[in-house]
Design an enzyme around this catalytic site. Structure first.
Site, short mmCIF file in Angstrom:
data_model
loop_
_atom_site.label_atom_id
_atom_site.label_comp_id
_atom_site.label_asym_id
_atom_site.label_seq_id
_atom_site.Cartn_x
_atom_site.Cartn_y
_atom_site.Cartn_z
N GLN A 1 50.53 18.95 8.67
CA GLN A 1 50.36 19.99 9.68
C GLN A 1 50.92 21.32 9.20
O GLN A 1 50.35 22.38 9.45
CB GLN A 1 51.06 19.57 10.99
N GLU A 2 52.03 21.27 8.46
CA GLU A 2 52.66 22.49 7.98
C GLU A 2 51.87 23.15 6.84
O GLU A 2 51.66 24.36 6.84
CB GLU A 2 54.08 22.18 7.49
N SER A 3 51.45 22.36 5.87
CA SER A 3 50.93 22.96 4.63
C SER A 3 49.66 22.33 4.08
O SER A 3 49.18 22.75 3.03
CB SER A 3 52.00 22.85 3.54
#
Length: 514
Positions: free
Chosen positions: A313-315
């Site tokens: 989700q972050e990267s």
């Protein structure tokens, strides 16, 4: 498909109606010759169900499922043990009631006027619609008018047959279908995915779960409106079991435990994105293997697959990812956070994962102890995304708007309000992008569902391939592994955090497939 609804109001109305009908049987503990007395004398509550992600599943020797957890709580409520019997299809479930082999059916069965003529329904606690599904890339029917028995197969005992018959008589005279007495709904969904079958019909929750692992499964159309889900028992003249169920559901509704269980199993968002899910599963195959050892190494208090889902989700698992605000790396850490954790290179995969895991642990440690254990992770993730102070504001706003600050269901509904001036102007820490925090947590839950189910299916496929290779030495496991694997029931719980749960709130994909 309409959003799945949790019918607390319906439960309340049903309570009043059933209480009047069942009043002679209450209090039911005082009865000597009744269904409850027989269960207590036996010391066992017998429940029949179907193996599925939502209702009941056994993973690594542990039992999961919305209906399983509720049935276990009901058995505890009665002071007896729980015995679960798994059947292949719905017809076999009702055979158990008819033959006296089960006290209750807890299997995601919908309320139907034909069923209630012969069986006693319990309180209704969520709802689903029945949907016609097909495989992406194949012909999508726009109506039931041209669907025939060579295309559509239904599992035995499926209540949708009654709906199809009514539609045939009133709107679609050429509509026809086939019932396969040997296959359940799960098997038929697998056959649609593999291309062996054109269409089948299943409930919206089951379809939503299948799509998390098999995005090629698509919804063609809704066959029914929303239908309430309930348990069934035998018709009972003294109504003691019905009265006990009514009391039980009232109690768990009032103390909030019903809402927590439904949030665990049904609260994972309402949008299915075909492209995003397919891209994620490709990354699982192509990128995750290199990072998996690091996620396993540093995920101490949580499931490593949850940590992997957070990182995606972050990267999108890009160690060089950089945002316009300057956060970087697999876990997208700020420079200040990285320095506080002793990290020297945010783009180093190991440093980023170890730092992100420690930062999440810090957030979890701050979550108030009054928050239930299985919901603490969601509060921590919201704090991870928007800051712990704003998470406190969200809890405060929940109290002010007459919600429960320890319920993730209640708090997440208030998160988007943190960006609206009438609300944030009255909060301690002011404006926050709460809508982003809401989406952040929901996306992570969806990715984890896909990851858990996908990896478990691959593991089973590999085990089956090895067994077949042993039985047929001329075929290598590598060749067998090239075949598409079938969907199995999948749930996972790690460090007390359940990742599945069938209720997700899903809608069919918006993009129409030809």
């Amino acid at each position: 498909m309409k959003k799945l609804k949790i019918n607390y109001l319906f439960i309340g109305i049903l309570t009043l109606l059933l209480a009047a009908a069942l009043w002679p049987s209450i209090p039911w503990f005082g009865k000597t010759e009744n269904h409850i007395a027989a269960i207590q004398a036996r010391g066992v509550l017998r429940v029949s169900t179907i193996d599925s992600p939502l209702t009941y599943s056994v993973i690594n020797g542990k039992k999961y499922g919305l209906d399983y957890e509720l049935a276990q709580q009901f058995a505890n409520y009665l002071g007896v043990k729980l015995k679960v019997t798994v059947r292949q299809n719905i017809s076999q479930l009702f055979d158990d009631l008819d033959n006296g082999n089960a006290d209750l059916l807890a299997a995601g069965l919908v309320y139907d006027s034909a069923r209630v003529k012969n069986y006693q329904p319990g309180p209704m606690y969520y709802s689903v619609s029945q949907q016609l599904v097909y495989r992406v890339g194949q012909y999508r029917p726009r109506s039931l008018a041209t669907v025939n028995e060579n295309q559509l197969t239904i599992a035995p005992g499926h209540v949708v047959v009654n709906d199809l018959q009514r539609l045939k008589e009133t709107k679609f005279p050429d509509l026809s279908w086939k019932v396969d007495d040997k296959k359940g709904s799960t098997t038929l969904l697998e056959e649609v995915i593999s291309g062996k079958l054109d269409y089948t019909i299943a409930d919206s929750v089951a379809i939503g779960l299948f799509q998390r692992v098999h995005p090629e499964l698509a919804v063609a159309l809704d066959v029914t409106d929303e239908q309430p889900v309930t348990w069934f028992s035998r018709l009972d003249d003294n109504n003691t079991l019905s009265a006990a169920l009514l009391d039980f559901f009232n109690s768990i509704n009032e103390d909030g435990s019903l809402a927590r269980i439904e949030e665990k199993y049904l609260g994972h968002g309402d949008d299915f994105d075909y492209v995003d899910t397919r891209s994620f599963l490709r990354a699982v195959d192509n990128v995750l293997p290199e990072l998996e050892p690091l996620f396993k190494k540093y995920a101490k208090e949580i499931d490593w697959r949850l940590l992997a889902a957070i990182s995606y989700q972050e990267s999108h698992w890009d160690p060089l990812a950089t945002s316009p605000t300057g956060v970087r790396g697999l876990m997208m850490l700020t420079k200040n956070t990285a320095q506080s954790l002793g990290l020297t290179d945010r783009t180093d995969a190991e440093q980023s994962i170890s730092g992100g895991a420690r930062y999440l642990e810090d957030m979890m440690a701050k979550v108030p102890e009054t928050v239930p254990e299985d919901e603490r992770i969601w509060f921590a993730l919201a704090a991870y995304n928007m800051g712990y102070a704003h998470m406190l504001d969200a809890r405060s706003l929940t109290v002010k708007t007459k919600g429960n600050p320890d319920s993730w269901t209640d708090v997440k509904q208030r998160l988007p309000l943190l960006s609206q001036k009438p609300y944030y102007s009255k909060l301690t820490y002011g404006y926050a992008r709460g809508h982003e925090a809401y989406a952040y947590v929901e996306n992570i839950r969806k990715y984890q569902i896909s990851l858990v189910g996908y990896l478990q299916e691959k593991e089973k496929q590999e085990a089956e391939a090895m067994k077949l290779a042993q039985d047929y030495p001329a075929v290598s496991p590598e060749e067998l592994n090239k075949a598409p694997f079938p969907l199995l029931s999948f749930l996972s719980q790690s460090s007390g955090y359940l990742t599945h749960s069938p209720s997700l709130l899903f809608t069919p994909q918006k993009k129409e497939e030809k």
